[in-house]
Design an enzyme around this catalytic site. Structure first.
Site, short mmCIF file in Angstrom:
data_model
loop_
_atom_site.label_atom_id
_atom_site.label_comp_id
_atom_site.label_asym_id
_atom_site.label_seq_id
_atom_site.Cartn_x
_atom_site.Cartn_y
_atom_site.Cartn_z
N HIS A 12 0.83 -1.21 0.00
CA HIS A 12 0.00 0.00 0.00
C HIS A 12 0.86 1.26 0.00
O HIS A 12 1.65 1.48 0.93
CB HIS A 12 -0.87 -0.04 1.26
CG HIS A 12 -1.85 1.06 1.38
ND1 HIS A 12 -1.95 1.84 2.51
CD2 HIS A 12 -2.81 1.50 0.53
CE1 HIS A 12 -2.94 2.70 2.36
NE2 HIS A 12 -3.47 2.53 1.17
N ARG A 13 0.73 2.07 -1.02
CA ARG A 13 1.56 3.29 -1.21
C ARG A 13 3.05 2.92 -1.14
O ARG A 13 3.85 3.69 -0.61
CB ARG A 13 1.21 4.37 -0.18
CG ARG A 13 -0.27 4.72 -0.13
CD ARG A 13 -0.58 5.82 0.86
NE ARG A 13 -1.95 5.73 1.33
CZ ARG A 13 -2.46 6.42 2.35
NH1 ARG A 13 -1.71 7.29 2.99
NH2 ARG A 13 -3.72 6.25 2.72
N GLU A 39 0.54 -0.85 -4.75
CA GLU A 39 -0.64 0.00 -4.88
C GLU A 39 -0.17 1.44 -4.75
O GLU A 39 0.67 1.76 -3.89
CB GLU A 39 -1.65 -0.30 -3.76
CG GLU A 39 -2.99 0.43 -3.92
CD GLU A 39 -3.10 1.79 -3.25
OE1 GLU A 39 -4.14 2.45 -3.42
OE2 GLU A 39 -2.14 2.23 -2.57
N ASP A 41 -1.35 5.91 -5.89
CA ASP A 41 -2.44 6.86 -6.17
C ASP A 41 -1.96 7.90 -7.18
O ASP A 41 -0.86 8.43 -7.04
CB ASP A 41 -2.82 7.60 -4.88
CG ASP A 41 -3.05 6.64 -3.72
OD1 ASP A 41 -4.11 6.01 -3.69
OD2 ASP A 41 -2.16 6.52 -2.85
N HIS A 54 -1.06 10.57 -2.35
CA HIS A 54 -2.33 10.12 -1.79
C HIS A 54 -3.27 11.29 -1.48
O HIS A 54 -4.39 11.36 -1.98
CB HIS A 54 -2.12 9.28 -0.53
CG HIS A 54 -3.41 8.91 0.11
ND1 HIS A 54 -4.01 9.68 1.10
CD2 HIS A 54 -4.26 7.88 -0.12
CE1 HIS A 54 -5.16 9.13 1.44
NE2 HIS A 54 -5.34 8.03 0.72
N GLU A 116 -4.54 3.56 -8.29
CA GLU A 116 -5.82 4.15 -7.89
C GLU A 116 -5.96 5.54 -8.48
O GLU A 116 -5.10 6.41 -8.25
CB GLU A 116 -5.95 4.22 -6.36
CG GLU A 116 -7.27 4.87 -5.98
CD GLU A 116 -7.45 5.15 -4.49
OE1 GLU A 116 -6.70 4.62 -3.66
OE2 GLU A 116 -8.37 5.94 -4.18
N LYS A 118 -7.28 8.88 -8.02
CA LYS A 118 -7.75 9.63 -6.84
C LYS A 118 -8.71 10.71 -7.31
O LYS A 118 -8.41 11.91 -7.26
CB LYS A 118 -6.55 10.27 -6.12
CG LYS A 118 -6.01 9.42 -5.01
CD LYS A 118 -6.82 9.53 -3.73
CE LYS A 118 -6.43 8.50 -2.70
NZ LYS A 118 -7.46 7.59 -2.29
N ASP A 233 0.43 -2.07 4.45
CA ASP A 233 1.57 -1.16 4.64
C ASP A 233 2.84 -1.93 4.98
O ASP A 233 3.93 -1.34 5.00
CB ASP A 233 1.28 -0.21 5.81
CG ASP A 233 0.12 0.74 5.55
OD1 ASP A 233 -0.24 0.96 4.38
OD2 ASP A 233 -0.43 1.27 6.54
#
Ligand code: G3P
Ligand code: CA
Length: 255
Positions: A12-13, A39, A41, A54, A116, A118, A233
């Site tokens: 995540h990120r 992943e 954004d 993000h 993603e 955003k 994370d």
């Protein structure tokens, strides 16, 4: 013999739990940890550059202030995106989408790249066409999964770039997500793990990649049920735990 699917570990990120989020440092750490996917954004700057960030504002993660959409790429590039996490990361910059793709290519990445859009707070008109044009000109060796909380972004991009995979993000709005899956507008669902835990009875029918799966208890639950993936994370910790529960698995690094 029937074998149950291995749960894919998506960082995540990047490795957000151990590096400044959504930076090249975080993505490289995730790849080094053995994550199956990344992943991240995407948003647009004032001069329409595809920026990896993000929050809609730069204030929390960088030394700057203001909205991404009101700053140019040059203004964003002077901000420090690492020092707030640790002075050791001073000088870390906000990456563009293209810089992330170049990093993946340098690593010969063949896993899942989950981007993603955003667009739930600001719709960033034209971002879908920009992404479609960008990826049409890339030779990508990885599995590209677009996700968004905003259904219209997914439908628009899918119309322009049908060769990618699509996933609906949601916190609690499951009806719309399920409907999109039923209509084959998206292949997968990316729910909040809290929603998953509140709806366990409904789960066996679904291809799920919940977020953000950080505790040992939540990871264990997802691995024991062989979900399609988790978004976490802490990819290094997840890789170790998955080995204990699901055994050794093939990684894109070995392929
Ligand atoms: O893609 C899963 C997760 O990233 C969605 O929430 O707020 O972290 O972008 P958020
Ligand atoms: Ca996200």
């Amino acid at each position: 013999m029937f074998t149950r699917q291995t749960t894919q570990i998506i960082a995540h990120r990047g490795s957000k739990g151990t590096r400044p989020e959504n930076t090249l440092l975080a993505f490289q750490a995730a790849l080094d940890a053995g994550a199956d996917g990344i992943e991240t954004d995407v948003q647009l700057s004032r001069d329409h550059q595809m920026i990896i960030m993000h929050d809609e504002q730069v204030d929390r993660t960088t030394t700057g202030t203001g909205l991404v959409r009101e700053l140019t790429l040059a203004q964003l590039k002077v901000l420090d995106a690492g020092i707030r996490i640790d002075p050791a990361y001073a000088g870390t910059r906000i990456p563009t989408l293209d810089e992330v793709i170049q990093l993946l290519q340098r690593n010969h990445f063949t896993g899942i790249f989950n981007l993603e859009l955003k667009t739930n707070k600001f719709p960033y008109p034209g971002i879908e066409r920009q992404l479609a044009t960008y990826f049409q000109h890339q030779s990508i060796g990885f599995r590209l999964v677009f996700s968004s909380f905003r259904a219209q972004s997914l439908l628009t991009l899918r119309g322009l770039y049908p060769q990618a995979e699509y996933a609906k993000l949601f916190q609690t709005a499951s009806r719309q997500a399920k409907r999109m899956q039923r209509l084959h507008q998206v292949a997968d669902l990316h729910p909040d793990i809290r929603w998953v835990k509140a709806h366990r009875f409904w789960l066996p029918h679904m291809q799920l990649r919940p977020w953000t799966v950080n505790t040992t208890a939540d990871m264990t639950y997802c691995f024991k049920h062989h979900f399609a993936g988790i978004i976490t994370d802490y990819p290094a910790r997840a890789v170790r735990l998955r080995r204990q529960i699901q055994g050794e698995s093939d990684s894109w690094k070995k392929s």
